[in-house]
Design an enzyme around this catalytic site. Structure first.
Site, short mmCIF file in Angstrom:
data_model
loop_
_atom_site.label_atom_id
_atom_site.label_comp_id
_atom_site.label_asym_id
_atom_site.label_seq_id
_atom_site.Cartn_x
_atom_site.Cartn_y
_atom_site.Cartn_z
N TYR A 18 33.84 32.78 44.85
CA TYR A 18 33.69 33.14 43.44
C TYR A 18 33.39 31.90 42.61
O TYR A 18 33.83 30.79 42.93
CB TYR A 18 34.99 33.74 42.89
CG TYR A 18 35.44 35.02 43.53
CD1 TYR A 18 35.08 36.26 43.01
CD2 TYR A 18 36.26 35.00 44.67
CE1 TYR A 18 35.51 37.44 43.60
CE2 TYR A 18 36.70 36.17 45.26
CZ TYR A 18 36.33 37.40 44.71
OH TYR A 18 36.76 38.56 45.29
N ARG A 66 41.83 36.63 38.61
CA ARG A 66 42.49 36.72 37.30
C ARG A 66 43.92 36.17 37.36
O ARG A 66 44.37 35.47 36.46
CB ARG A 66 42.52 38.18 36.83
CG ARG A 66 41.19 38.69 36.34
CD ARG A 66 41.30 40.11 35.84
NE ARG A 66 41.47 41.07 36.93
CZ ARG A 66 42.39 42.03 36.95
NH1 ARG A 66 43.22 42.17 35.94
NH2 ARG A 66 42.46 42.87 37.96
N ASP A 74 36.05 43.67 39.98
CA ASP A 74 36.43 44.09 38.63
C ASP A 74 35.20 44.43 37.79
O ASP A 74 34.15 43.78 37.92
CB ASP A 74 37.21 42.98 37.93
CG ASP A 74 38.62 42.81 38.48
OD1 ASP A 74 39.11 43.74 39.15
OD2 ASP A 74 39.22 41.76 38.23
N ASP A 104 42.18 38.62 31.66
CA ASP A 104 40.75 38.45 31.48
C ASP A 104 40.39 38.93 30.07
O ASP A 104 41.26 38.99 29.19
CB ASP A 104 39.95 39.17 32.58
CG ASP A 104 40.10 40.69 32.54
OD1 ASP A 104 40.79 41.22 31.65
OD2 ASP A 104 39.50 41.37 33.41
#
Length: 288
Positions: free
Chosen positions: A81, A187, A53, A95
């Site tokens: 992550y 997300r 993203d 987000d």
């Protein structure tokens, strides 16, 4: 090390915050083709092994030439992550791209509750992707439809989350480490964790630290990757020697080209957080 773009190179780069994945590919491809023109090469395949993203940073794997055939293999690698999740508020994009659309209490959230909820998301789970995603609906990208204000309905997907570790806790914000399979939307995980806590949640930061064997500590900055592409030794096969055995092929050197070390100052990000965009709009309005 000699770079051989046509034979196939794999660059592990650290994507800057605000850049789209396409921006990274376009920047590296532009530099590679600019240099390869000096050897008479006009076209070069360049692709990435997994979208990241714009409002995330971290590991992206960029493949060139024959190495693009390995993209599916590389995409299948385990991802890691580090994610920050704001609790007590939701956004349409899950987000910071869009504004907060609802708020919820967080006083009841404890560290023990968070650790219990995180265990519920470990293993094989069903996840509905965000509407602000690259998923396709009748041939159109979901995020394009969402930004046009169109209704988007996506089906749940099966995926695997190997590990979730709570790194930092407060009732208003947590930081977690996630090890997961291809196709996981962090997300959406933030949304689901917030809901499971009896509150709301959205992603406030995201950094990808691993894709398969590509680790963030070994990743090249965009500046360093482009410097190497411009100035490091580079070679391509001489067209006149092609067609025989690999041992008989002759490589010709590609001369270096000039590199502007300050190029990043002129680079624009593709997406900024909604609050930052609002501040800039307000400042521009006040300046008139």
């Amino acid at each position: 090390m000699t770079i051989k773009p046509l034979e196939g190179e794999i660059f592990v780069v650290d994507k800057p915050l605000g850049w789209s994945s396409f921006h990274v590919v376009k920047k590296l491809r532009g530099a590679l083709t600019a240099r390869l023109r000096h050897a008479g090469v006009r076209k070069l395949k360049v692709g990435h092994a997994g979208t990241l993203d714009p409002l995330a940073s971290g590991v992206m794997i960029i493949c060139t030439g024959k190495a693009t055939k390995r993209i599916d293999e590389l995409q299948a690698g385990v991802k890691e992550y580090i994610a920050g999740i704001t609790l007590g508020a939701t956004t349409p994009s899950f987000d910071l791209e869009t504004p907060v659309d609802a708020t919820y209490p967080t006083e009841h959230i404890t560290r023990e509750m968070v650790e219990t909820v995180l265990r519920q998301f470990t293993g094989t789970i069903q996840q509905v992707p965000p509407v602000y995603s690259a998923c396709k609906v009748d041939g159109d990208r979901a995020y394009k439809m969402a930004r046009r204000g169109e209704e988007v309905e996506l089906k749940a997907k099966t995926l695997v989350i190997d590990e979730i570790e709570l790194l930092e806790f407060s009732p208003e914000e947590i930081k977690i480490r996630v090890v997961c399979s291809k196709g996981t939307y962090i997300r959406a995980l933030a949304r689901d964790i917030g809901a499971a806590l009896g509150s709301g949640g959205h992603l406030c930061s995201l950094r990808r630290t691993r894709v398969g064997n590509g680790l963030i500590e070994n990743a090249l900055s965009i500046e360093r990757a482009l410097e190497l592409i411009h100035t490091a030794p580079m070679a391509v096969a001489d067209p006149e020697s092609q067609g025989g055995s690999p041992e008989s092929e002759v490589c010709i050197d590609v001369p270096p080209i000039s590199f502007d070390a300050g190029f990043m100052a002129n680079e624009r990000v593709d997406i900024k957080p909604w609050a930052q965009r609002q501040c800039q709009t307000a400042a521009a309005t006040d300046g008139k």
